[in-house]
Design a protein around this motif. Structure first.
Motif, PDB file in Angstrom:
ATOM      1  N   LYS A 103      46.554  48.335  43.570  1.00 36.31           N
ATOM      2  CA  LYS A 103      46.863  48.907  43.218  1.00 36.31           C
ATOM      3  C   LYS A 103      48.603  48.652  42.852  1.00 36.31           C
ATOM      4  N   GLY A 121      48.510  49.475  36.971  1.00 35.64           N
ATOM      5  CA  GLY A 121      47.177  50.204  36.607  1.00 35.64           C
ATOM      6  C   GLY A 121      46.343  49.003  36.963  1.00 35.64           C
ATOM      7  N   GLY A 139      36.580  48.796  34.781  1.00 42.95           N
ATOM      8  CA  GLY A 139      38.067  48.723  35.324  1.00 42.95           C
ATOM      9  C   GLY A 139      38.459  47.090  35.676  1.00 42.95           C
ATOM     10  N   ASP A 140      39.501  47.719  34.885  1.00 42.63           N
ATOM     11  CA  ASP A 140      40.482  46.465  34.450  1.00 42.63           C
ATOM     12  C   ASP A 140      41.775  46.967  35.220  1.00 42.63           C
ATOM     13  N   PRO A 141      41.815  45.864  36.005  1.00 45.32           N
ATOM     14  CA  PRO A 141      41.498  44.196  35.989  1.00 45.32           C
ATOM     15  C   PRO A 141      40.020  44.251  37.311  1.00 45.32           C
ATOM     16  N   GLU A 142      38.640  45.892  37.168  1.00 43.41           N
ATOM     17  CA  GLU A 142      37.505  44.629  37.715  1.00 43.41           C
ATOM     18  C   GLU A 142      36.613  44.207  36.813  1.00 43.41           C
ATOM     19  N   ARG A 196      33.828  54.006  33.038  1.00 38.68           N
ATOM     20  CA  ARG A 196      33.745  52.740  32.282  1.00 38.68           C
ATOM     21  C   ARG A 196      34.024  51.948  33.034  1.00 38.68           C
ATOM     22  N   ASP A 220      40.585  46.339  44.192  1.00 39.41           N
ATOM     23  CA  ASP A 220      41.982  45.996  43.006  1.00 39.41           C
ATOM     24  C   ASP A 220      43.154  46.127  43.836  1.00 39.41           C
ATOM     25  N   PHE A 255      32.053  54.418  37.399  1.00 37.69           N
ATOM     26  CA  PHE A 255      32.265  53.391  38.683  1.00 37.69           C
ATOM     27  C   PHE A 255      33.245  54.042  39.604  1.00 37.69           C
ATOM     28  N   ASN A 286      35.405  56.929  37.529  1.00 37.42           N
ATOM     29  CA  ASN A 286      35.956  56.531  35.931  1.00 37.42           C
ATOM     30  C   ASN A 286      34.177  56.137  35.186  1.00 37.42           C
TER      31      ASN A 286
HETATM   32  N1  GLY Z   1      41.182  49.277  37.873  1.00 35.00           N
HETATM   33  C1  GLY Z   1      41.371  50.641  38.225  1.00 35.00           C
HETATM   34  C2  GLY Z   1      40.923  51.001  36.927  1.00 35.00           C
HETATM   35  O1  GLY Z   1      40.783  50.596  36.264  1.00 35.00           O
HETATM   36  O2  GLY Z   1      40.588  52.571  36.955  1.00 35.00           O
END
Ligand code: GLY
Ligand code: AMP
Length: 429
Positions: free
Chosen positions: A215, A227, A290-293, A288, A213, A270, A286
């Motif tokens: 950040k 994010g 990731g966004d944008p993973e 869940r 990512d 994650f 995490n």
């Molecule tokens: N891109 C990092 C996250 O979703 O936490």
């Protein structure tokens, strides 16, 4: 199957897009969703934290599987509510989602089970934190609010002055709300960051392909934390040797530790990793995607996502052969001017069709709405433009070509997503 997705960002768009490819999937709803997701799913006007209303909806519409994309509802116990009502749901229960929900919990778990991470101390009293900093800290030092803070509750402090201000901001001014009722102070690590998402059924853990990512908001890692402004996958720095080490010392031990604590984790873990000179260490967990993973990992996944999610729920993940294409993907986030601080919404978006029509390109919507039948901006992060290619360089070139076709007033993106691949060791792919 009838499937309900909970969430409203680019990650949920990527989930809906991947789930829609399953031959088993007959209908998708997304609550609350966004205009882009509305192209493949029916959006439902229920917020992610309205657990009872979501469960009522799932019951009334005979939903076969609910997939929770976001962290807040998972940490808040949406899975427990669904299970209590006999509804099938993908994600960890609250007692397992705490792996993301409390940094103090996750640090204590890693210490107890010998999982490599930065040295740390936990505080619930600002005076004690300040006293510790005065006596023991070496700089830079990292301050983290204990709870969920939209990825923003981490402060890297160069000196005592900054550290004092940081403790005040987190614990006294509560800049990150209740997340700051406790805090972790930890050692600053240096190295390359890599994200590894994984599926787990509570016993078996299957890592997905790696990603990285970006950040910070600006080119060259300048500006505020966001994010996430873009991702690439795989990370050429995450070698097979490192993956083997992580599986043995980090991934499997984490799943086993959670089971041993009476908190079996089913869903996505994650792993945010730092590849330090002393080996890979955990930066954060995490609970869940990731966004944008998700926007670079899912387009490379060859399995039927619904099958894999069901195996996690049923405890049969050991029978799954998880496969990723031997290619690469890059996602460039297009954001609203002023993000991550303040920004305007409602600007018309041009060029979506031209970008989406390019071979191997996907435009995942993070924050869009429809006005008079046309897409308009409706969030800080607006779109994630993903391209796949035979290698990272090709994927990167295509993602930027596609992103250039899209425009809206005050829109911006970083120009160096995936640039790190230029420094990758020869032959590492
Ligand atoms: N891109 C990092 C996250 O979703 O936490
Ligand atoms: P986290 O939400 O814990 O992943 O932290 C957000 C970002 O802060 C990470 O992606 C890192 O870039 C940075 N960070 C967090 N913890 C550390 C640490 N111990 N040393 C260096 N950087 C860190």
């Amino acid at each position: 199957m009838k499937i309900l997705i909970v969430g409203s960002g680019g990650r949920e768009h990527a989930l809906a897009w991947k789930i829609a490819q399953s031959p088993r999937c007959e209908k998708i709803w997304c609550a609350p969703g966004n205009a882009g997701i509305g192209q493949i799913a029916e959006c439902v006007d229920i917020k992610a934290m309205e657990f009872e209303r979501l469960a009522d909806f799932a019951r009334e519409h005979s939903v076969d599987l609910t997939v929770v994309g976001m962290d807040d509802p998972l940490v808040g116990g949406i899975v427990d509510v669904f299970e209590a009502r006999g509804l099938r749901v993908f994600g960890p229960r609250a007692n397992a989602a705490i792996l993301e929900g409390s940094k103090a919990f996750s640090k204590d778990l890693m210490k107890k089970y010998g999982i490599p991470t930065a040295a740390y101390e936990t505080f619930s009293d600002p005076a004690a934190a300040l006293a510790w900093l005065g006596e023991k800290a070496s700089f830079p030092v990292v301050l983290k609010a204990d709870g969920l803070a939209l990825g923003k509750g981490v402060l890297i402090c160069e000196d005592m002055e900054q550290a004092k201000a940081g403790v005040r901001a987190i614990m006294e001014e509560r800049r990150f709300g209740d997340a700051g009722s406790r805090m972790v102070i930890e050692e600053f690590m240096t190295g390359r960051e890599v994200s590894v998402l994984s599926f787990t059924d509570g016993k078996t853990i299957l890592p997905m392909t790696s990603a990285q990512d970006h950040k910070r908001a600006g080119d060259g890692d300048t500006g505020l934390n966001t994010g996430g402004m873009g991702t690439f996958s795989p990370s050429p720095f995450y070698t097979e040797e490192i993956a083997k080490y992580c599986q043995e010392k980090i991934f499997q031990p984490t799943v086993d530790a959670m089971a041993a604590e009476g908190r079996p984790f089913k869903g996505i873990i994650f792993f945010g990793l730092m590849l330090t000179a002393q080996g890979p260490k955990v930066l954060e967990y995490n609970a869940r995607f990731g966004d944008p993973e998700a926007q670079v990992v899912l387009p490379r996944m060859e399995n039927d996502l619904v099958d894999v999610m069901e195996a996690c729920i049923d405890g049969t993940l050991d029978g799954v052969d998880l496969r990723f294409a031997d290619n690469a993907a890059v996602c460039v986030i297009i954001a609203s001017g002023g993000y991550p601080v303040s920004y305007k919404k409602g600007y018309p978006i041009e060029g979506l069709e031209a970008a989406g029509a390019m071979e191997g390109c996907y435009v995942f919507h993070s924050g869009t709405a429809k006005k008079d039948g046309a897409f308009v901006t409706n969030g800080g992060r607006v779109l994630g433009v993903t391209a796949t290619g035979t290698d990272l360089k090709q994927a990167r070139k295509k993602a930027y070509e596609a992103a250039e076709k899209i425009s809206f007033e005050q829109g911006f993106f970083r120009h160096d997503i995936g640039k790190a691949i230029d420094e990758a060791p020869e032959g590492s792919l």
